[in-house]
Design a protein around this motif. Structure first.
Motif, PDB file in Angstrom:
ATOM      1  N   THR A  70      14.088  82.313   7.888  1.00 27.77           N
ATOM      2  CA  THR A  70      13.630  82.081   9.162  1.00 27.77           C
ATOM      3  C   THR A  70      14.483  82.005  10.129  1.00 27.77           C
ATOM      4  O   THR A  70      15.645  82.134  10.111  1.00 27.77           O
ATOM      5  CB  THR A  70      12.570  80.846   9.382  1.00 27.77           C
ATOM      6  OG1 THR A  70      13.683  79.812   9.177  1.00 27.77           O
ATOM      7  CG2 THR A  70      11.739  80.554   8.168  1.00 27.77           C
ATOM      8  N   TYR A 159      11.197  93.756  14.200  1.00 30.32           N
ATOM      9  CA  TYR A 159       9.936  93.152  13.548  1.00 30.32           C
ATOM     10  C   TYR A 159      10.357  93.260  12.400  1.00 30.32           C
ATOM     11  O   TYR A 159       9.513  92.795  11.313  1.00 30.32           O
ATOM     12  CB  TYR A 159       8.732  93.996  13.878  1.00 30.32           C
ATOM     13  CG  TYR A 159       8.257  94.101  15.100  1.00 30.32           C
ATOM     14  CD1 TYR A 159       7.616  93.071  15.657  1.00 30.32           C
ATOM     15  CD2 TYR A 159       8.841  95.298  16.091  1.00 30.32           C
ATOM     16  CE1 TYR A 159       7.174  93.154  17.105  1.00 30.32           C
ATOM     17  CE2 TYR A 159       8.304  95.148  17.380  1.00 30.32           C
ATOM     18  CZ  TYR A 159       7.634  94.059  17.731  1.00 30.32           C
ATOM     19  OH  TYR A 159       7.084  93.948  19.253  1.00 30.32           O
ATOM     20  N   ARG A 182      13.128  87.200   9.052  1.00 29.29           N
ATOM     21  CA  ARG A 182      11.948  87.150   8.892  1.00 29.29           C
ATOM     22  C   ARG A 182      11.167  87.300  10.497  1.00 29.29           C
ATOM     23  O   ARG A 182      11.303  86.590  11.377  1.00 29.29           O
ATOM     24  CB  ARG A 182      11.021  85.882   8.419  1.00 29.29           C
ATOM     25  CG  ARG A 182       9.837  86.063   8.090  1.00 29.29           C
ATOM     26  CD  ARG A 182       9.238  84.675   7.429  1.00 29.29           C
ATOM     27  NE  ARG A 182       9.835  84.564   6.362  1.00 29.29           N
ATOM     28  CZ  ARG A 182       9.967  83.397   5.855  1.00 29.29           C
ATOM     29  NH1 ARG A 182       9.255  82.156   6.277  1.00 29.29           N
ATOM     30  NH2 ARG A 182      10.638  82.936   4.845  1.00 29.29           N
ATOM     31  N   ASP A 183      10.461  88.446  10.395  1.00 33.01           N
ATOM     32  CA  ASP A 183       9.843  88.775  11.896  1.00 33.01           C
ATOM     33  C   ASP A 183      10.710  89.260  12.894  1.00 33.01           C
ATOM     34  O   ASP A 183      10.370  89.549  13.920  1.00 33.01           O
ATOM     35  CB  ASP A 183       8.724  87.577  12.442  1.00 33.01           C
ATOM     36  CG  ASP A 183       7.537  87.967  11.627  1.00 33.01           C
ATOM     37  OD1 ASP A 183       7.339  88.919  10.745  1.00 33.01           O
ATOM     38  OD2 ASP A 183       6.615  86.827  11.786  1.00 33.01           O
ATOM     39  N   GLY A 188       5.845  87.914  15.399  1.00 31.30           N
ATOM     40  CA  GLY A 188       4.999  86.629  15.318  1.00 31.30           C
ATOM     41  C   GLY A 188       5.936  85.177  15.326  1.00 31.30           C
ATOM     42  O   GLY A 188       5.583  84.365  15.863  1.00 31.30           O
ATOM     43  N   SER A 189       6.756  85.242  14.228  1.00 28.97           N
ATOM     44  CA  SER A 189       7.255  84.005  13.998  1.00 28.97           C
ATOM     45  C   SER A 189       8.949  84.388  14.125  1.00 28.97           C
ATOM     46  O   SER A 189       9.816  84.013  13.500  1.00 28.97           O
ATOM     47  CB  SER A 189       6.963  83.575  12.742  1.00 28.97           C
ATOM     48  OG  SER A 189       7.451  84.465  11.514  1.00 28.97           O
ATOM     49  N   TRP A 191      12.763  85.469  16.405  1.00 25.49           N
ATOM     50  CA  TRP A 191      13.559  84.606  17.229  1.00 25.49           C
ATOM     51  C   TRP A 191      13.141  84.140  18.659  1.00 25.49           C
ATOM     52  O   TRP A 191      13.242  82.865  18.865  1.00 25.49           O
ATOM     53  CB  TRP A 191      14.638  85.517  17.369  1.00 25.49           C
ATOM     54  CG  TRP A 191      15.903  84.841  18.077  1.00 25.49           C
ATOM     55  CD1 TRP A 191      16.271  84.392  19.315  1.00 25.49           C
ATOM     56  CD2 TRP A 191      17.007  83.970  17.411  1.00 25.49           C
ATOM     57  NE1 TRP A 191      17.195  83.710  19.595  1.00 25.49           N
ATOM     58  CE2 TRP A 191      17.681  83.357  18.402  1.00 25.49           C
ATOM     59  CE3 TRP A 191      17.516  84.140  16.190  1.00 25.49           C
ATOM     60  CZ2 TRP A 191      19.039  82.767  18.137  1.00 25.49           C
ATOM     61  CZ3 TRP A 191      18.668  83.350  15.654  1.00 25.49           C
ATOM     62  CH2 TRP A 191      19.261  82.573  16.828  1.00 25.49           C
ATOM     63  N   GLN A 193       9.743  84.027  19.365  1.00 26.06           N
ATOM     64  CA  GLN A 193       8.652  83.271  19.329  1.00 26.06           C
ATOM     65  C   GLN A 193       9.100  81.906  18.742  1.00 26.06           C
ATOM     66  O   GLN A 193       8.244  80.590  18.824  1.00 26.06           O
ATOM     67  CB  GLN A 193       7.805  83.677  18.469  1.00 26.06           C
ATOM     68  CG  GLN A 193       6.966  85.162  19.203  1.00 26.06           C
ATOM     69  CD  GLN A 193       6.279  84.895  20.418  1.00 26.06           C
ATOM     70  OE1 GLN A 193       5.569  83.611  20.344  1.00 26.06           O
ATOM     71  NE2 GLN A 193       6.301  85.354  21.517  1.00 26.06           N
ATOM     72  N   SER A 194      10.384  81.651  18.173  1.00 26.26           N
ATOM     73  CA  SER A 194      10.915  80.563  17.686  1.00 26.26           C
ATOM     74  C   SER A 194      11.507  79.642  18.748  1.00 26.26           C
ATOM     75  O   SER A 194      11.879  78.389  18.602  1.00 26.26           O
ATOM     76  CB  SER A 194      11.703  80.702  16.409  1.00 26.26           C
ATOM     77  OG  SER A 194      11.083  81.246  15.356  1.00 26.26           O
ATOM     78  N   ARG A 195      11.603  80.244  19.964  1.00 32.78           N
ATOM     79  CA  ARG A 195      12.092  79.617  20.944  1.00 32.78           C
ATOM     80  C   ARG A 195      13.654  79.074  21.019  1.00 32.78           C
ATOM     81  O   ARG A 195      13.929  78.079  21.382  1.00 32.78           O
ATOM     82  CB  ARG A 195      11.333  78.637  21.458  1.00 32.78           C
ATOM     83  CG  ARG A 195       9.866  78.599  21.895  1.00 32.78           C
ATOM     84  CD  ARG A 195       8.962  77.530  22.420  1.00 32.78           C
ATOM     85  NE  ARG A 195       7.684  77.791  22.659  1.00 32.78           N
ATOM     86  CZ  ARG A 195       7.333  78.491  23.757  1.00 32.78           C
ATOM     87  NH1 ARG A 195       8.000  78.918  24.600  1.00 32.78           N
ATOM     88  NH2 ARG A 195       5.977  79.059  23.963  1.00 32.78           N
TER      89      ARG A 195
END
Length: 236
Positions: A70, A159, A182-183, A188-189, A191, A193-195
């Protein structure tokens, strides 16, 4: 896409390679204090000991690289351990979306090696354009002085699609410790979007291998004037 027969054959090969793991585990059990293993409970106990390494070996073989991390795991590993992030996004993508914001101590652990498109004329001559482009990037990575075949590498793209191809190509070159993020940066999940924060590309200090049709390419540092390192074999 692999046929069922090919997957079955590959799985059989991996199981054969994993037998020493099972054998060593059984030897360890037999050399310890006597243990009575009866019926189903004994079978479950052995499965608990033997199946994790077996399935891990099988999944690695079928996937073609070490695994997925992640964005949070990636940030932690490159900040606290000896992991290196390879950003394979194009210059245009980085200019538009930015790059990961990293602690000052980890900035030197991010290297940008842009994925380059093949010339139009050449695209019509190869069977799998994306695979060839990924293999060219993997070849550049393999020439970097600061890494070796034992290095822990995390491949990032927008992506994670191209990252998988590059990780597999690196694995085939002998780099067995390759993960993907990942992503990617925009998924969607990923860097963003993980803020976890992003910096403007022009203000960053990520190390980057300049795009080139020639391998290897020169290495420059963004934001630093007059400093350059050459990969092995460069004459520029």
């Amino acid at each position: 896409m692999r046929t069922f027969a090919e997957v079955a054959q590959q799985t059989t090969k991996v199981i054969e390679e994993a037998k020493p793991i099972a054998s060593s585990t059984v030897e360890a059990i037999s050399s310890s204090d006597p243990i009575t293993i009866v019926g189903a409970s004994g079978a479950l106990f052995l499965a608990y000991l033997l199946l994790p390494p077996l399935f891990s070996a099988i999944s690695f073989s079928l996937r073609g690289y070490k695994g997925d991390l992640t964005p949070a795991q990636t940030l932690d590993l490159i900040s606290t351990r000896n992991y290196i992030m390879i950003d394979i996004r194009s210059e245009k993508d980085k200019d538009k979306a930015g790059i990961p914001r990293l602690p000052s101590s980890a900035k030197k652990k991010m290297i940008a090696i842009p994925l380059e498109e093949l010339p139009t004329k050449l695209k019509g001559l190869v069977r799998n354009v994306k695979k060839v482009e990924a293999e060219l990037v993997a070849l550049k990575i393999s020439y970097l002085k600061k890494i070796n075949k034992g290095s822990n590498l995390v491949i990032m793209d927008s992506y994670s699609d191209s990252a998988k191809l590059v990780a597999r190509a690196l694995n085939s070159l002998g780099f067995k410790n390759c993960w993907i993020m990942r992503d990617g940066f925009l998924g969607g999940s990923g860097w963003l979007q993980s803020r976890l924060g992003a910096d403007t590309y022009s203000l960053s200090f990520a190390e980057v291998v300049s795009p080139s049709r020639v391998i290897p390419a020169a290495v420059r540092r963004i934001g630093t004037v007059g400093s350059a390192k050459l990969l092995p074999g460069s004459s520029d």
